[in-house]
Structure formats: structure tokens, C-alpha cells
Design a protein around this motif. Structure first.
Motif, short mmCIF file in Angstrom:
data_model
loop_
_atom_site.label_atom_id
_atom_site.label_comp_id
_atom_site.label_asym_id
_atom_site.label_seq_id
_atom_site.Cartn_x
_atom_site.Cartn_y
_atom_site.Cartn_z
N ILE A 1 0.77 -1.07 -0.15
CA ILE A 1 0.00 0.12 0.04
C ILE A 1 0.87 1.17 -0.22
O ILE A 1 0.75 1.92 -0.94
N ALA A 2 1.67 1.37 0.92
CA ALA A 2 2.57 2.40 1.13
C ALA A 2 3.58 2.71 -0.24
O ALA A 2 3.58 3.74 -0.79
N ALA B 1 1.55 3.66 -3.08
CA ALA B 1 0.78 5.19 -2.91
C ALA B 1 1.91 6.21 -3.14
O ALA B 1 1.59 7.03 -3.79
N LEU C 1 -3.82 8.02 -5.24
CA LEU C 1 -4.60 6.99 -4.88
C LEU C 1 -5.82 7.08 -4.13
O LEU C 1 -5.91 7.74 -3.11
N ALA C 2 -7.21 6.75 -4.65
CA ALA C 2 -8.40 6.98 -4.18
C ALA C 2 -8.66 6.08 -3.18
O ALA C 2 -9.65 6.51 -2.32
N GLU C 3 -8.70 4.74 -3.29
CA GLU C 3 -8.90 3.83 -2.35
C GLU C 3 -8.14 2.54 -2.64
O GLU C 3 -7.58 2.43 -3.40
N VAL C 4 -8.16 1.82 -1.26
CA VAL C 4 -7.40 0.38 -1.42
C VAL C 4 -8.60 -0.39 -0.59
O VAL C 4 -9.26 -0.10 0.35
N ARG C 5 -8.59 -1.64 -1.40
CA ARG C 5 -9.19 -2.64 -0.50
C ARG C 5 -8.28 -3.98 -0.45
O ARG C 5 -7.59 -4.26 -1.41
N VAL C 6 -8.24 -4.58 0.60
CA VAL C 6 -7.73 -5.80 0.99
C VAL C 6 -8.75 -6.83 0.94
O VAL C 6 -9.54 -6.71 1.72
N VAL C 7 -8.59 -8.05 0.09
CA VAL C 7 -9.52 -9.10 0.00
C VAL C 7 -8.91 -10.48 0.19
O VAL C 7 -7.61 -10.36 -0.27
N ARG D 1 -14.23 3.04 -11.88
CA ARG D 1 -14.34 4.69 -11.19
C ARG D 1 -13.20 5.13 -11.02
O ARG D 1 -13.12 6.30 -10.37
#
Lengths: 261, 261
Positions: free
Chosen positions: A29-30, A33, A43-49, A66
């Protein structure tokens, strides 16, 4: 270079049970980013799945539509829990194929490493219509399909893939930032921050408190794509802190002991 | 303790521009994830969103409805960018009030620290109908409303809040795990992993490769809520690795130099 003042955005899907179990501390992530900031992309959004096709498909489809770009990390290796290629292909409604160029890369890489077995051949599979992203550390390439970029989970392999993409994506002006550190409780300075931010259009001030050696402090991070506005905002903020009789350090270096938690 | 075999899930919304800019490396995902495992609750998804009410509301509403619990970190401090309380109240359709108990806590805390100014009073605001989560490090409490838990962004304050919640949330059996480290390319062992996993119901094996000192290795993490199945799976996997002539280390300690990237 495209429309002026358009804000380019990206999203990131971090794929992996190991992050959600707490076993592995995510580093992607970092690094994604920070890299995006330099490309002029927000970076508008992060998801962890988890390693679960339904979850990956949902996140990929929500976010690729989007944002200008979508990155994924993780799940492109040779084992049974590596399902990112299949999930992204399903999300985009395309088949999975063996990519001839990826296969050739892997054949060359594994030529002196025991040969290309079934598991390794999994890493030659891509969604149909994909391009490869060079991997300078090991055999398996990253994958680009449309606005979606599939990268490794191992952080230094991801770093190499990001490096290979540097300068190739259209973006806006890079976001500039300066940090002012101060031994002050952020609750004493909240009003000043609000006023200074409002007086400088297009500038955001973030406030990040820390506690150290029994004292309260905060770093104020000022961000803008406009260097003059940024400098003026930093100047006004430091003036305000000075009037309150506080020591402050404009732009303390990363890791400076006095102003980092 | 509720239905047997129900899988309890939680989601986490990490709130903050500083994570999305790459400036701050998130530490809350890993600590919330690890804590949930011990509570017998599975972390199903994480989203990182900016300090933006629309984004927070969307994430909170998507995730609180499909999980037993929802946690947020960040945005509950005294400054203008701390909007989590307002966003969660909006998501749940309730008003924001000044919580009398939170106000009393803050008055006591700031009594010897310059008093309760307007900015500090912001931290006494909660969605209507909320309960407080004790904060042992500083004045401002965490907040529980329904199945939503609002926690601090500063990791050690969050840790204290999690500690205060330990044992208070209903969950299932805790997930147990063992790790087997091996100097082997995961692509050599993919078939073995798949077979061993399939032979042990309710057991998952994750494969996490690393490169170190010019050699390939991988940690195989075996997870189950059933201790016997877990032990049997570890045994079978180690047998298989032994038959391939590989050294392996069952359950290497965290940070063991040989088997950690």
C-alpha cells in the motif's frame, strides 16, 4: 498530455489471506501510494480481499470502473491459492490464455532452474489481450490488461514492476508536500490549521499527532500541486506557530528523531 | 455462545489521506487482524478511504451490513480533517451529540493540560446511542455504536482500545496456525500443497515465497480451527517435503533469520 487540471486516480486491490490474518504486514500500500504521487496520480481507495474469486471480482469491478487505473498485488504465483489471473479475467469477461511471450520468458528463466513444470506454467497464464510488465527479479512477469495492472505480492518484486512502469502512465501534476513538525498537542492548534488551510486554495493540511518522551507533538503535512501556494501555506503556518511561542521544524527529514513517533 | 460453526466476520475501514499518500505506513490492519484471530472472528475485508465523508459513508454502509462487526481506525481526533464521527452518524442515519460521559472524561483529562477548548470538545461528540471504548493512553475515548467500533489512528492508542474490547465480542473458535519454512521454490511444491490441503478438510495452506541470500524459499502457513486436523496436515506436509529431500523447519519462530524474508 490530456486535459489540464484533470485529477487522475488509481485504486489498489491487495489480494491475500496472509494480510487479513495479520501474518504478513502489507508493504505494498505504502509503496504503490508513494509511487503514484510521483506519477501525478491520486490513490483514491485501497481494498484488501482474501484469496477468493468472488471477493476479487467484486473489488476489481467496483474500482476499475471509477478510477483511471487499478492495480492489484498478490496471487500471481504458481500455487493453488494464486487465483488473481482467473479472477481478473472473470471480472473483465475474457478468457485465460497461455501468453506466448510469458511462456518464453519462463522457459528461459527456468532453463537452468529445473525446467518449466505445470505449476510454473501457471505463471504464463494471462487474461486474453494482456501485455506483460517486466519483472527484473524473477521469471514471472506482471500483467496489464486495459486499465488493470496485476503485480506481485512480494514487495521488492512489486517495486521492480513499478519501476518498469515509471513514466508510462498518463497523470496530472505531481502532488508536492512539506511537513512541519511541532511539539504541540494538535488540539491546541486545530483552529489555526483550519484557518490557514481555508486561506490557501487547493492546499490540504493533514495533522498527525504523536506521543514521545512523555510529550505531545504533531506533524502537519501540507500538500498541493502548486509550489507557490504550498510555500505560502507553510510560511503562514510557521508564522502562526511562532506567534504561539512554539518551536517547529519545517520539513523535518524522514526519521528525524525529534518529530517522528 | 451462539450458533456452533457459525463463522463470525469483521471488516475494517482505515480512514486517512496520510495512508493513501504513502506518507504513513499503516500498522492497524495487521494489529486488528491478529487481534480478531484470537477473538475467533475472521477479518473478511479492509478498505482504506480518504478523509472524505462520501467515501467513508459508502465503505461503512457496504461493510457493516455484511459483517458481524465493523471497525474503523483514524479520524476521531480534534482537527478539521477528523470527520469519522460525522460520517458514521450520517451512514447510520443518527444525529451527532455531545456524549456526557466522554465530555466528563475529557474535562478530567485536560484539567491539568490547558482545559477543554473547542477543538478538544470535538472529541466528546459521538453518534447518538453510542457507548464509549476506554482509551488508556490519552483523553479521547473510542466509540461503539451498534456493530460499528470507531478507534484511533495512532497504533498504540488503537492497541489499548482493542485490549479493552478483548473477550467482549462474540466469536467462534479461534483460528490456529502453524508455519513450515523450507528452502524450496514454491513452484516445485505446488502440487504437494494442493494434495495435502485437499486431504484435510477445513484446513487452508497458504504459500508465501521469499528470496534470500540468492536462494528461493517459502513459508507454508497451515490454518484450521481444529487442532487435530492442523497437526495431521503439518505432519503430512513435512513428510512430503522430507521425501523430496528438502530441509524444513516446522513452525519457525517469528523473525527466525533462515526462514523469513
Amino acid at each position: 498530455m490530456g486535459e489540464r487540471n484533470k485529477i487522475w486516480t488509481a485504486a489498489l486491490v491487495v489480494i491475500g489471506d496472509e494480510i487479513l490474518s495479520g501474518r504478513t504486514h502489507d508493504k505494498n500500500i505504502a509503496q504503490v501510494a508513494s509511487w503514484l504521487q510521483v506519477q501525478g496520480i491520486r490513490l483514491a481507495e485501497v481494498r484488501v480481499v482474501p484469496d477468493d474469486q468472488t471477493a476479487i471480482v467484486e473489488a476489481v469491478n467496483a474500482l476499475r470502473r471509477r478510477n483511471d487505473y487499478l492495480f492489484t498485488t498478490g496471487g500471481i504465483g504458481p500455487t493453488h491459492d494464486d487465483i488473481t489471473v482467473d479472477a481478473v479475467a472473470a471480472a473483465m469477461g475474457v478468457d485465460v490464455i497461455v501468453h506466448p511471450e510469458a511462456r518464453a520468458l519462463l522457459e528461459a528463466y527456468y532453463d537452468t532452474r529445473g525446467g518449466l513444470n505445470d505449476a510454473r506454467m501457471r505463471m504464463a497464464r494471462t487474461p486474453e489481450g494482456a501485455h506483460l510488465i517486466p519483472n527484473r527479479y524473477s521469471g514471472a512477469p506482471g500483467i496489464r490488461i486495459g486499465n488493470v495492472f496485476l503485480m506481485a505480492g512480494v514487495p521488492n518484486i512489486t517495486a521492480g514492476m513499478l519501476d518498469a512502469l515509471t513514466g508510462t502512465l498518463e497523470g496530472g501534476d505531481p502532488v508536492l508536500s512539506e511537513t512541519v513538525g511541532c511539539w504541540i498537542a494538535e488540539s491546541e492548534v486545530a483552529e489555526l490549521l483550519r484557518e490557514v488551510e481555508q486561506a490557501h486554495e487547493g492546499v490540504q493540511i493533514g495533522s498527525y499527532p504523536f506521543f514521545r518522551e512523555g510529550r505531545s507533538g504533531a506533524n502537519f503535512v501540507i500538500r498541493s500541486t502548486d509550489a507557490d501556494q504550498l510555500a505560502s501555506c507553510v510560511h503562514t503556518l510557521c508564522e502562526g506557530l511562532g506567534e504561539m511561542g512554539r518551536e517547529f521544524t519545517p520539513d523535518p527529514p524522514r526519521g528525524a528523531p525529534s518529530f517522528r513517533p
